[in-house]
Scaffold this active site. Structure first.
Site, PDB file in Angstrom:
ATOM      1  N   GLU A  57       0.812  -1.211   0.000  1.00 41.22           N
ATOM      2  CA  GLU A  57       0.000   0.000   0.000  1.00 41.22           C
ATOM      3  C   GLU A  57       0.860   1.283   0.000  1.00 41.22           C
ATOM      4  O   GLU A  57       0.608   2.196  -0.783  1.00 41.22           O
ATOM      5  CB  GLU A  57      -0.928  -0.055   1.229  1.00 41.22           C
ATOM      6  CG  GLU A  57      -2.110   0.844   1.167  1.00 41.22           C
ATOM      7  CD  GLU A  57      -1.829   2.143   1.887  1.00 41.22           C
ATOM      8  OE1 GLU A  57      -2.216   3.186   1.363  1.00 41.22           O
ATOM      9  OE2 GLU A  57      -1.194   2.112   2.960  1.00 41.22           O
TER      10      GLU A  57
ATOM     11  N   MET B  35       1.136 -11.558  11.800  1.00 40.03           N
ATOM     12  CA  MET B  35       1.243 -10.197  11.267  1.00 40.03           C
ATOM     13  C   MET B  35      -0.026  -9.828  10.498  1.00 40.03           C
ATOM     14  O   MET B  35      -1.001 -10.576  10.518  1.00 40.03           O
ATOM     15  CB  MET B  35       2.474 -10.101  10.370  1.00 40.03           C
ATOM     16  CG  MET B  35       3.767 -10.011  11.119  1.00 40.03           C
ATOM     17  SD  MET B  35       5.134  -9.757   9.962  1.00 40.03           S
ATOM     18  CE  MET B  35       6.390  -9.163  11.081  1.00 40.03           C
TER      19      MET B  35
ATOM     20  N   GLN C 244       6.889 -15.260   8.765  1.00 36.12           N
ATOM     21  CA  GLN C 244       5.785 -15.228   7.793  1.00 36.12           C
ATOM     22  C   GLN C 244       6.173 -14.568   6.473  1.00 36.12           C
ATOM     23  O   GLN C 244       5.499 -14.702   5.471  1.00 36.12           O
ATOM     24  CB  GLN C 244       4.592 -14.464   8.394  1.00 36.12           C
ATOM     25  CG  GLN C 244       3.997 -15.170   9.573  1.00 36.12           C
ATOM     26  CD  GLN C 244       3.193 -14.225  10.461  1.00 36.12           C
ATOM     27  OE1 GLN C 244       1.992 -14.154  10.360  1.00 36.12           O
ATOM     28  NE2 GLN C 244       3.876 -13.491  11.328  1.00 36.12           N
ATOM     29  N   ARG C 245       7.249 -13.789   6.492  1.00 35.55           N
ATOM     30  CA  ARG C 245       7.662 -13.115   5.246  1.00 35.55           C
ATOM     31  C   ARG C 245       8.703 -13.926   4.484  1.00 35.55           C
ATOM     32  O   ARG C 245       9.106 -13.545   3.377  1.00 35.55           O
ATOM     33  CB  ARG C 245       8.236 -11.730   5.574  1.00 35.55           C
ATOM     34  CG  ARG C 245       7.246 -10.796   6.216  1.00 35.55           C
ATOM     35  CD  ARG C 245       7.287  -9.402   5.657  1.00 35.55           C
ATOM     36  NE  ARG C 245       8.577  -8.760   5.712  1.00 35.55           N
ATOM     37  CZ  ARG C 245       8.840  -7.663   6.422  1.00 35.55           C
ATOM     38  NH1 ARG C 245       7.899  -7.118   7.180  1.00 35.55           N
ATOM     39  NH2 ARG C 245      10.004  -7.105   6.372  1.00 35.55           N
TER      40      ARG C 245
ATOM     41  N   HIS D  45       8.613 -12.340  11.583  1.00 31.84           N
ATOM     42  CA  HIS D  45       9.089 -12.267  10.195  1.00 31.84           C
ATOM     43  C   HIS D  45       9.207 -13.618   9.510  1.00 31.84           C
ATOM     44  O   HIS D  45       9.446 -13.665   8.297  1.00 31.84           O
ATOM     45  CB  HIS D  45      10.416 -11.509  10.144  1.00 31.84           C
ATOM     46  CG  HIS D  45      10.249 -10.053  10.457  1.00 31.84           C
ATOM     47  ND1 HIS D  45      10.240  -9.585  11.746  1.00 31.84           N
ATOM     48  CD2 HIS D  45      10.020  -8.988   9.656  1.00 31.84           C
ATOM     49  CE1 HIS D  45      10.048  -8.274  11.729  1.00 31.84           C
ATOM     50  NE2 HIS D  45       9.905  -7.894  10.476  1.00 31.84           N
TER      51      HIS D  45
ATOM     52  N   GLU E 131      -1.829  -8.885  14.743  1.00 33.19           N
ATOM     53  CA  GLU E 131      -0.998  -7.953  15.524  1.00 33.19           C
ATOM     54  C   GLU E 131      -1.713  -6.655  15.911  1.00 33.19           C
ATOM     55  O   GLU E 131      -1.363  -6.028  16.902  1.00 33.19           O
ATOM     56  CB  GLU E 131       0.298  -7.637  14.768  1.00 33.19           C
ATOM     57  CG  GLU E 131       0.082  -6.965  13.431  1.00 33.19           C
ATOM     58  CD  GLU E 131       1.381  -6.707  12.677  1.00 33.19           C
ATOM     59  OE1 GLU E 131       2.446  -6.713  13.298  1.00 33.19           O
ATOM     60  OE2 GLU E 131       1.309  -6.495  11.452  1.00 33.19           O
TER      61      GLU E 131
ATOM     62  N   ILE F 259       2.332  -9.607   2.387  1.00 36.26           N
ATOM     63  CA  ILE F 259       1.733 -10.750   3.091  1.00 36.26           C
ATOM     64  C   ILE F 259       0.402 -10.337   3.722  1.00 36.26           C
ATOM     65  O   ILE F 259      -0.426 -11.182   4.022  1.00 36.26           O
ATOM     66  CB  ILE F 259       2.669 -11.338   4.174  1.00 36.26           C
ATOM     67  CG1 ILE F 259       2.977 -10.315   5.278  1.00 36.26           C
ATOM     68  CG2 ILE F 259       3.938 -11.897   3.559  1.00 36.26           C
ATOM     69  CD1 ILE F 259       3.563 -10.937   6.534  1.00 36.26           C
ATOM     70  N   ASP F 260       0.198  -9.009   3.917  1.00 35.97           N
ATOM     71  CA  ASP F 260      -1.001  -8.541   4.622  1.00 35.97           C
ATOM     72  C   ASP F 260      -2.283  -8.665   3.787  1.00 35.97           C
ATOM     73  O   ASP F 260      -3.383  -8.625   4.340  1.00 35.97           O
ATOM     74  CB  ASP F 260      -0.836  -7.066   5.034  1.00 35.97           C
ATOM     75  CG  ASP F 260       0.433  -6.827   5.825  1.00 35.97           C
ATOM     76  OD1 ASP F 260       0.871  -7.757   6.528  1.00 35.97           O
ATOM     77  OD2 ASP F 260       0.999  -5.723   5.725  1.00 35.97           O
TER      78      ASP F 260
HETATM   79  O1  F6P Z   1       3.585  -5.265   5.660  1.00 36.50           O
HETATM   80  C1  F6P Z   1       4.239  -6.441   5.980  1.00 36.50           C
HETATM   81  C2  F6P Z   1       4.552  -6.503   7.449  1.00 36.50           C
HETATM   82  O2  F6P Z   1       5.223  -7.703   7.716  1.00 36.50           O
HETATM   83  C3  F6P Z   1       3.355  -6.317   8.374  1.00 36.50           C
HETATM   84  O3  F6P Z   1       2.569  -7.475   8.501  1.00 36.50           O
HETATM   85  C4  F6P Z   1       4.015  -5.873   9.641  1.00 36.50           C
HETATM   86  O4  F6P Z   1       3.151  -5.062  10.405  1.00 36.50           O
HETATM   87  C5  F6P Z   1       5.183  -5.054   9.149  1.00 36.50           C
HETATM   88  O5  F6P Z   1       5.414  -5.436   7.811  1.00 36.50           O
HETATM   89  C6  F6P Z   1       6.433  -5.250   9.957  1.00 36.50           C
HETATM   90  O6  F6P Z   1       7.368  -4.389   9.425  1.00 36.50           O
HETATM   91  P1  F6P Z   1       8.887  -4.310   9.896  1.00 36.50           P
HETATM   92  O7  F6P Z   1       9.585  -5.471   9.288  1.00 36.50           O
HETATM   93  O8  F6P Z   1       9.348  -3.024   9.319  1.00 36.50           O
HETATM   94  O9  F6P Z   1       8.864  -4.356  11.363  1.00 36.50           O
END
Ligand code: F6P
Length: 363
Positions: free
Chosen positions: A120, A187, A295-296, A293, A240, A144-145
């Site tokens: 976004e 997340m 999840q990413r 993380h 979260e 991922i959101d």
């Molecule tokens: O937008 C992806 C995301 O992993 C969100 O789910 C989470 O709120 C945010 O990024 C975490 O970001 P950072 O890695 O900057 O802490």
């Protein structure tokens, strides 16, 4: 290990390209970015478009961290998580100097436009750059959101749901063996797509997410009812940014925030608050797992690889036809493009039907 581009190795783009574009990934990484990069570069090349790699998101464009993207370096990356272009959360509009540097870099490289693979935030920047006639952009939605408006699914979401579901499955066995309530924090930023989907797929006994504020009493009732049925454990999936209110509607559990010189810092921790609450309301032993993380990361699922490939191919074709200010999207299984300015500045919330469905299985 993630293969990375080497600037030294890259040769200048051939003179026969009729158009040049920049390609970047912005915001948080997710699985499927490399699949999208591969698709843009391969299809662009077939269409006679030369691609420049912009490293570390918009920051790379401001700092001149840009180099030709040879075709062979878009190879062998389809299945690899992360982004070989690397990424950053960087807003070039924060300073006039940065914006001027970005303009100059675009001019110097002769870029007719940019393909921005982003969530976004990055898509909003892409839209503003187009609107202010600084550089025309095409967006590819990833996160991922799954909160990008205008598309049913974003790149990375399906892999993250897989990862979170697998975690819930694994935690089930420990919760059951030890008679505990297991709170799993996932997340999702301001939406509960991951929580609702992984919770549903993993058979959660309760899901808490931003779109649906529950009060303490409902939480107490759901857990106690379940245990009254003879169950000795529960799985609670918490997004979260979920909030719990008391009987007077006052928020009693939410994401902890603190501040530093740059503003508010969000952190994980809502799961801990929910666990404390459940302990207090029920007296049951309650443990917390924050997936974070994880999840990413990882290799994208076939669905994400295919989605990223479809989006990447369309983005290159849009660039070839000079159709800027568009974002690739999928709606009801069909790949299409939508005007960028109609999808930015808003987020896509979880369909209430999905939560209702999960709700049938609570308690
Ligand atoms: O937008 C992806 C995301 O992993 C969100 O789910 C989470 O709120 C945010 O990024 C975490 O970001 P950072 O890695 O900057 O802490």
């Amino acid at each position: 290990m993630t293969p990375s581009l080497s600037i030294e190795e890259s040769r200048p783009l051939a003179a026969e390209f009729f158009k040049k574009i920049g390609l970047l990934t912005g915001g948080g990484d997710c699985p499927g970015l490399n699949a999208a990069i591969r698709a843009v570069v391969r299809r662009a090349h077939q269409l006679g478009i030369g691609v420049f790699a912009v490293y570390e998101g918009f920051k790379g464009l401001v700092e001149g961290n840009v180099a030709p993207f040879p075709l062979r370096q878009a190879s062998g990356i389809l299945h690899v998580g992360g982004t070989i272009l690397r990424s950053s959360r960087f807003n070039p509009f924060k300073s006039k100097e940065n914006l001027q540097a970005l303009r100059q870099e675009v001019k110097k490289r002769g870029l007719q436009g940019l393909v921005v693979i982003g969530g976004e935030g990055s898509l909003r920047l892409a839209c503003d750059l187009t609107r202010k006639k600084i550089v025309r952009c095409i967006g590819i939605p990833k996160t991922i959101d799954n909160d990008v408006y205008g598309t049913d699914v974003t790149i990375g979401f399906q892999t993250a749901v897989n990862t979170a579901t697998e975690a819930v499955d694994k935690l089930h066995t420990t919760a059951e063996s030890h008679n505990v309530v297991m709170v799993v924090e996932v997340m999702g930023r301001h939406t509960g797509w991951i929580a609702a989907s992984a919770g549903l797929a993993g058979g959660a006994d309760l899901i808490l997410m931003p779109e649906k504020r529950l009060n303490e009493e409902s939480i107490r009732r759901i857990i106690l009812n379940r245990h009254a049925r003879g169950k000795k454990f529960s799985i609670v999936v918490v997004a979260e940014d979920a909030r719990v209110v008391n009987n007077r509607g006052r928020v009693v559990v939410s994401m902890p925030t603190s501040r530093d010189d740059y503003g508010p810092i969000k952190s994980s921790g809502v799961g801990e608050g929910v666990a404390r609450l459940i302990r207090r309301l029920t007296g049951f032993e309650t443990r917390v797992v924050v997936l974070g993380h994880v999840q990413r990361g990882g290799s994208p699922t076939p669905e994400d690889r295919i989605l990223a490939t479809r989006f990447g191919v369309l983005a290159a074709e849009l660039a070839a036809k000079n159709k800027w200010n568009r974002m690739t999207a999928i709606r009801n299984g069909k790949i299409l493009s939508v005007p960028l300015n109609t999808v930015t500045g808003r987020i896509k919330k979880v369909d209430p039907g999905l939560y209702r469905l999960a709700n049938y299985f609570f308690g």
